[in-house]
Write an enzyme that holds these catalytic residues in place. Structure first.
Site, PDB file in Angstrom:
ATOM      1  N   GLU A 502       0.879  -1.211   0.047  1.00 42.11           N
ATOM      2  CA  GLU A 502       0.149   0.009  -0.053  1.00 42.11           C
ATOM      3  C   GLU A 502       0.723   1.096  -0.134  1.00 42.11           C
ATOM      4  O   GLU A 502       0.485   2.275  -0.494  1.00 42.11           O
ATOM      5  CB  GLU A 502      -1.043  -0.199   1.241  1.00 42.11           C
ATOM      6  CG  GLU A 502      -2.131   1.226   1.277  1.00 42.11           C
ATOM      7  CD  GLU A 502      -2.949   1.150   0.422  1.00 42.11           C
ATOM      8  OE1 GLU A 502      -3.846   2.099   0.264  1.00 42.11           O
ATOM      9  OE2 GLU A 502      -2.984   0.182  -0.630  1.00 42.11           O
ATOM     10  N   THR A 613     -11.581   8.166 -12.919  1.00 41.09           N
ATOM     11  CA  THR A 613     -10.589   7.602 -11.755  1.00 41.09           C
ATOM     12  C   THR A 613     -10.895   6.178 -11.445  1.00 41.09           C
ATOM     13  O   THR A 613     -10.393   5.464 -10.791  1.00 41.09           O
ATOM     14  CB  THR A 613     -10.491   8.454 -10.755  1.00 41.09           C
ATOM     15  OG1 THR A 613      -9.231   8.305 -10.020  1.00 41.09           O
ATOM     16  CG2 THR A 613     -11.641   8.437  -9.626  1.00 41.09           C
TER      17      THR A 613
END
EC number: 3.2.1.113
Length: 633
Positions: A502, A613
Site C-alpha cells: 500500500e 478515476t
C-alpha cells in the site's frame, strides 16, 4: 308571519328562485365550467391535470421519466421504472468515406426544440435518440446517439489483429486469460453476492459497507463496461437486467459523494455511451440529482458526505475534525458532471464544477502546490499537506483529462495541470541513492520520503499529458513517466508475492519497500497496471506487457480463491493471508487495464475516450460546440 306571494303565472322553482335569478345562476355556472376546462387544456402547467382526464398518448418508453429529470424537480422518493431504448450496433461498419463525412459535422450532442407534439414524437422515434418533453420548466432536449457514435474515430472495440501472426497469437492468449479471470470474478459474485455491493470470497457471501448511502449492486455497476469491453455478452445482459429491475434510488442513508460519483455515476454514464441503453442514462441523471445537496455550502465546495433522506451534508470526521473537504474528492467530479449536463440539459451539474474551478483559481497556493484539505465554509486551506497519492491524486488526473475530454479546448484545465505538475516536480520529486525516481509527500515544507500505491497512477498521467506540454518539455515528461513507473514496478518486484504494498519508503538504506506491516497489504489495486497500459500505448516497449503479465501471474497465484479474488494482508509473505474482499475496482479497473494492455491501441482509443478515476470510459467531445451545454467538455 309574512308570507311571500308568488304570481300565479310564475311557478316557483325548486330552489326558491325566480326565473331571472335562475337565468343568472345558470349563466354563472356555465362560465365557471368553461373557465375550468379552458384552464385544463390551455394553461402551460396543466399537464398533470390532463393525465387525469385524457387518455394516454403513445410515446417512446421512458419519456415521462426523462422529462422529470430535465425539469429537475425535487427527487421523488419512488422512481418511475425505466424502459430502455434498443441498443445501437457498434460503429465502424460503414464505408470510410461516409464516416469521414459524418466526422466533419460540427455538432456532437444535438439539441432540438420541437414546436409541437407531432414533432416531439418524430424526434422520439428517431433511431438511437432520446427526447424530452417540455414539462414545468423542463428543457426540450434530444440526444442523438447515432450521431455521437459516428463521430468516434475508431470502433469502440477496436480492430482485430491478424491471427496468422504468432506474436499476436501469444498476446491474444494472454488477453483471453484476463477475460477468463473477469468471468470467474463475475460468476463468483453472481453466485454468492448478487445485488450486494461486494463479494466476500472466503465466507462466500456479500458485503454492503457504508459508503453508498443504501445503494446496492456496486460491483454490478462497476463491471458493466468491463463486461461489454470483453464481449462477455451473457454476463453483460445479466448486469443490465439487474439495473433495470433492482437498482433502486429511493434510499435514505449517508453516502460518499466521491465514491458514488466515480463508481455509480461513472459506471452508468460509460454503459450508456457504449450501448445507448436508455436505462443507464436515466439512472445516472437521477442519481446525480441526489448528490447535489452536498454542494450546499457557503463556498459551493461540496462536503464529502450527503444524506440521501434529509438532503443534509457533512465532512468526514477524520478530515481536520470534520471541518474540511478533500482535494481528491471535490476535485474529481468534473468529468462526470459535465456529462450529466450533456445528457440531461440540466445546467446545474456543470455550474457546480465550474464554481469549484473558480474557487481553486482564486485561492493562494503555497509554492504553487494544492494542499489536501480545504474548508468548504471559508474557502481556505486547512493544512499544508500535499500528496499525489491518497487525498490528492485524482484531482491532478482530472485536470489533464478535462483538457483532453474537451478536445483540447479547456485551456484553463490545461494551464492548471502544467502549473501544478511544475510545482510537484520542483518540491516533491526526488531520486533515491539507488536511482529510483519517486514523488514524496510534503507537509509544510518537510518531506515524507514515501510513495503510496495510489500515487503510482502518476506515471500514466504524466505520459498522457506529455504530448501537449511545451515542446522542450515533452521528451522530459515522457522520461519522467517511465522512471516513476519503473519505481512502482520495483515496489512489486521487491516483494515475495510480486505484488506491491500500500505504501513504500525510501530511507535508512531501504528503497521501494514498506517498513511496517500496516502498509504491507495489497487490496487488488489498479494504479500500477494503469501506468503500464498508458506507457505501452505511448512507447510499445514490450517491457510493460512483461511487467503486466507478471501481475496476472501473481494475482492468479496469491489472490485467486475458490470463490473469487481476494486482497492479501502481507505482500512479503509467500503464504497469503487473504482479506476476504473482492473489491469492485478490481473488476472495474485492474482487469480492464490489464485487458487493454494486451489489446490493440484502438480498443477504447485514447483519441476517443478518457477514463475516469474508476476506469470508466467517457467520450471526448469531437466538436467545437460543447459550450452550449454550459460547460466545456
Amino acid at each position: 308571519m309574512l308570507v311571500r306571494k308568488v304570481p300565479v303565472f310564475v311557478p316557483a322553482s325548486p330552489w326558491g328562485l325566480r326565473l331571472p335569478q335562475k337565468f343568472l345562476f345558470l349563466l354563472f355556472l356555465s362560465g365557471l365550467v368553461t373557465l375550468c376546462f379552458g384552464a385544463l387544456f390551455l394553461l402551460p402547467n396543466s399537464s398533470r391535470l390532463k393525465r387525469l382526464f385524457l387518455a394516454h398518448r403513445t410515446q417512446q418508453p421512458g419519456l415521462e421519466v426523462v422529462a422529470e429529470v430535465a425539469g429537475h424537480p425535487l427527487a421523488r422518493e419512488q422512481e418511475s421504472p425505466p424502459n430502455p431504448a434498443p441498443a445501437v450496433p457498434a460503429p465502424g461498419e460503414g464505408d470510410a468515406s461516409s464516416q469521414a463525412s459524418i466526422r466533419r459535422r460540427k455538432v456532437w450532442l444535438r439539441r432540438t426544440h420541437p414546436t409541437g407534439t407531432r414533432e416531439m414524437a418524430t424526434v422520439a422515434r428517431s433511431s438511437g435518440s432520446t427526447a424530452l418533453r417540455p414539462q414545468e420548466g423542463g428543457i426540450p432536449f434530444s440526444f442523438d446517439f447515432n450521431a455521437f457514435r459516428s463521430r468516434l474515430r475508431h470502433p469502440v472495440l477496436g480492430t482485430r489483429a491478424d491471427e496468422s501472426k504468432e506474436p499476436q497469437s501469444l498476446v491474444r492468449a494472454q488477453r483471453e486469460k484476463i477475460k477468463e479471470m473477469m468471468q470467474f470474478a463475475w460468476q463468483s459474485y453472481k453466485l454468492y453476492a448478487m445485488g450486494k455491493n461486494e463479494l466476500r470470497p472466503l465466507t462466500k457471501d456479500g458485503y454492503e459497507g457504508n459508503m453508498f448511502g443504501g445503494l446496492s449492486g456496486a460491483t454490478i455497476i462497476d463491471s458493466l463496461d468491463t463486461l461489454y469491453l470483453m464481449e462477455l455478452q451473457e454476463e453483460f445482459q445479466e448486469a443490465k437486467a439487474w439495473v433495470e429491475e433492482n437498482f433502486h434510488l429511493n434510499v435514505s442513508g449517508e453516502a460518499s459523494l466521491f465514491e458514488v460519483n466515480i463508481r455509480y455515476i461513472g459506471g452508468l454514464l460509460s454503459a450508456f455511451y457504449l450501448t445507448g441503453e436508455e436505462v443507464f442514462r436515466i439512472k445516472a441523471i437521477k442519481l446525480g440529482e441526489k448528490l447535489l445537496p452536498a454542494f450546499n455550502t457557503p463556498t459551493g465546495i461540496p462536503k464529502g458526505v450527503v444524506n440521501f433522506k434529509s438532503g443534509s451534508n457533512r465532512s468526514w470526521g477524520w478530515a481536520m475534525a470534520g471541518s474540511s473537504s478533500i482535494l481528491a474528492e471535490f476535485g474529481s467530479l468534473h468529468l462526470e458532471f459535465l456529462h450529466l449536463t450533456e445528457l440531461s440539459g440540466n445546467q446545474v451539474f456543470a455550474e457546480k464544477v465550474r464554481n469549484i474551478r473558480k474557487v481553486l483559481r482564486k485561492i493562494n497556493k503555497p509554492f504553487g502546490l494544492y494542499p489536501n484539505f480545504l474548508s468548504p465554509v471559508s474557502g481556505n486551506w486547512m493544512q499544508h499537506h500535499v500528496s499525489v497519492g491518497g487525498l490528492g491524486d485524482s484531482f491532478y488526473e482530472y485536470l489533464i483529462k478535462s483538457w483532453l475530454m474537451s478536445a483540447k479546448t479547456d485551456v484553463e484545465a490545461k494551464d492548471m495541470y502544467y502549473e501544478a505538475l511544475e510545482a510537484i516536480e520542483t518540491y516533491l520529486l526526488n531520486v533515491s541513492p539507488g536511482g529510483l525516481t519517486y514523488i514524496a509527500e510534503w507537509r509544510g515544507g518537510i518531506l515524507d520520503h514515501k510513495m503510496g500505491h495510489l500515487a503510482c497512477f502518476s506515471g500514466g498521467m504524466i505520459a498522457l499529458g506529455a504530448e501537449d506540454a511545451k515542446e522542450e518539455k515533452r521528451a522530459h515528461y515522457r522520461e519522467l513517466a517511465a522512471q516513476i513507473t519503473k519505481t512502482c514496478h520495483e515496489s512489486y518486484a521487491r516483494s515475495d508475492t510480486k505484488l506491491g504494498p500500500e505504501a513504500f519508503w525510501f530511507n535508512s538504506g531501504r528503497e521501494a519497500v514498506a517498513t511496517q506491516l500496516s502498509e504491507s497489504y495489497y487490496i487488488l489495486r489498479p494504479e500500477v497496471v494503469e501506468s503500464y497500459m498508458y506507457l505501452w500505448r505511448q512507447t510499445h516497449d514490450p517491457i510493460y506487457r512483461e511487467w503486466g503479465w507478471e501481475v496476472v501471474m501473481a494475482l492468479e497465484k496469491y489472490c485467486r480463491t475458490e470463490a473469487g479474488f481476494s486482497g492479501i494482508q502481507d505482500v512479503y509473505s509467500s503464504i497469503p493471508n487473504h482479506d476476504n474482499k473482492q473489491q469492485t475496482f478490481f473488476l472495474a479497473e485492474t482487469l480492464k487495464y490489464l485487458y487493454l494492455l494486451f489489446s490493440e491501441d484502438d480498443m477504447l482509443s485514447l483519441e476517443d475516450w478518457v477514463f475516469n478515476t474508476e476506469a470508466h470510459p467517457l467520450p471526448v467531445n469531437h466538436s467545437d460546440s460543447s459550450s452550449r451545454a454550459g460547460g466545456r467538455l
